[in-house]
Design an enzyme around this catalytic site. Structure first.
Site, short mmCIF file in Angstrom:
data_model
loop_
_atom_site.label_atom_id
_atom_site.label_comp_id
_atom_site.label_asym_id
_atom_site.label_seq_id
_atom_site.Cartn_x
_atom_site.Cartn_y
_atom_site.Cartn_z
N ASP A 12 38.28 35.09 42.97
CA ASP A 12 37.10 34.62 42.24
C ASP A 12 36.92 33.10 42.27
O ASP A 12 36.24 32.53 41.42
CB ASP A 12 37.14 35.08 40.76
CG ASP A 12 37.22 36.59 40.62
OD1 ASP A 12 36.34 37.27 41.17
OD2 ASP A 12 38.16 37.08 39.98
N HIS A 42 32.39 38.88 46.27
CA HIS A 42 32.10 37.49 46.66
C HIS A 42 30.62 37.22 46.45
O HIS A 42 29.77 37.75 47.16
CB HIS A 42 32.48 37.27 48.13
CG HIS A 42 33.93 37.53 48.41
ND1 HIS A 42 34.45 37.50 49.69
CD2 HIS A 42 34.97 37.81 47.58
CE1 HIS A 42 35.74 37.75 49.64
NE2 HIS A 42 36.07 37.96 48.36
#
Length: 444
Positions: A12, A42
């Protein structure tokens, strides 16, 4: 020059935005996925407001860059179809035309996902924070039954696929009880349709693709979740370092021919349980997450100050990086107390460095995890609110120049590129930590 993008944290950190920015100038010929599977998330937000969370397609897709799913990628055709539908909705007319898949890639099925969730539920309070997508289950099954584990290529042979799916379902049901998953015949029909829709290739297709021009290798998860070097058992069944990408490049005849780019935020985060030494709940309302929240299977999204000790460990585990992408540079202005942790206190000892161990020693990694659960931040740096001071401080802490800086979902700026691997063949791990008057040690 090819570029390999790897997250130096728990995931992340902004890999999607970094890959999208690298694809912006039109020279990148392909994005190659080299680990993980459909559990990746993503996020890319374009200047005109389009948003897509990339799982299996490469994060250059909104710019028309094709994707190749290598044999190291665990492919989930059902999740891929849902992702393709969303890409069409945000302006990609034919996503599958931009996709090729290695026939040797492992297959994740609804049976893997169902077993994954049953195991995680059975752990109760000791849950690992799995994403519940069956990627780890697919890897475990392949290790236990290498001759029977389905691959993408098997989707083109209905008799073989039916046999494999029945064996898979029955073995998992014998172990775990009835699986909440569709009938084998229905599953096989969907997988066969997938095989007719996408371009299936062998290894030589990637070699040809790489010879056409620069490629970006897009990693998933983060190095601190690596199957061998992460903080076991709160890890992924995937090699999250540069290793798989470099294997593919070596097979294509270009070993060492890629820039290694490590991605970090200005603060350290993770989903679900496991060590997060710098965790600070007071940061959460100051740094809201529009694209990350509580996950049913992963658990809560957690926030902490920048953990230079853990990120430097990730750099060492990787064997060094050529450059960094530093994201969320707007965060220090929003969370004025944001700091950099340079050392831990563990059982009365000051620890500035986590020493990597031999690959595959999970007993050692579990012991490291247990000690990290007792660690507390002990030495801080406070760069202030200036984004450039943060960028420079992180560069110094991790021993690599900053190539890309990001201050928002739509603002990524490339600095002057540092020398590539041809000009600087020796990569250095994270720089030696600053020495303090109190006693220091490396945690082994």
């Amino acid at each position: 020059m090819h570029t390999i993008v790897v997250d130096l944290g728990f995931g992340d950190a902004g890999k999607g935005a970094a890959v999208d920015r690298l694809c912006q100038d039109g020279t990148v010929q392909a994005v190659v996925r080299f680990n993980g599977g459909a559990q990746a998330a993503h996020n890319v937000v374009t200047a005109d407001g389009r948003h897509h969370t990339f799982a299996q397609f490469g994060s250059g897709t909104l710019r028309g860059v094709r994707t190749h799913l290598s044999r190291f990628m665990t492919v989930d055709p059902l999740a891929l179809a849902a992702e393709a539908d969303h890409l069409r909705a945000v302006g990609v007319p034919d996503p599958y035309a931009l996709l090729s898949v290695d026939r040797a890639a492992p297959l994740a099925t609804p049976y893997h996902a169902a077993a994954n969730r049953l195991r995680e539920q059975a752990r109760g309070a000791d849950r690992h924070g799995s994403c519940g997508m069956g990627v780890g289950e697919a890897a475990a099954y392949a290790l236990a039954h290498p001759g029977d584990a389905p691959t993408v290529g098997d989707c083109a042979s209905r008799p073989r696929l039916l046999r494999q799916l029945r064996l898979l379902r029955d073995r998992l049901a014998d172990e775990l009880g009835p699986l909440p998953a569709p009938p084998v015949e229905d599953c096989a029909e969907v997988l066969a349709a997938f095989a007719r829709t996408v371009t299936l290739t062998d290894g030589s297709a990637l070699h040809d693709l790489l010879r056409r021009g620069p490629a970006v290798f897009e990693g998933a998860q983060g190095v601190l979740l690596d199957e061998w070097h992460g903080f076991h058992p709160y890890t992924t069944w995937s090699t999250t370092t540069f290793a798989n990408a470099e294997t593919l490049l070596a097979e294509a005849g270009t070993p060492g021919g890629a820039r290694r780019l490590g991605v970090v935020r200005t603060y350290t985060t993770r989903h679900g349980p496991g060590p997060l030494v710098t965790e600070d709940p007071e940061l959460t309302p100051l740094l809201p997450e529009p694209h990350n929240g509580h996950g049913r299977w992963q658990g809560a999204f957690r926030t902490g100050h920048f953990d230079a000790v853990a990120h430097a460990y990730a750099v060492e585990v990787c064997g060094g990086v050529d450059a960094l992408a530093v994201t969320h540079l707007d965060a220090p202005a929003r969370a004025r107390g944001l700091r950099i942790c340079r050392a831990y206190g563990i059982d009365g000892t000051l620890v500035e460095r986590l020493a990597p161990g031999p690959s595959g020693d999970l007993v050692r990694q579990a012991a490291l995890t247990a000690r990290l659960q007792r660690a507390r931040p002990a030495v801080w740096d406070t760069p202030g609110r200036d984004p450039r001071r943060w960028s420079d401080a992180i560069s110094a802490a991790l021993g690599a120049p900053v190539l890309l800086e990001s201050s928002s979902a739509t603002r990524q700026v490339l600095r002057k590129p540092p020398p590539g691997p041809e000009a600087a063949p020796t990569r250095h791990p994270a720089s030696e930590p600053a020495r303090h008057p109190t006693r220091t040690t490396a945690l082994r």
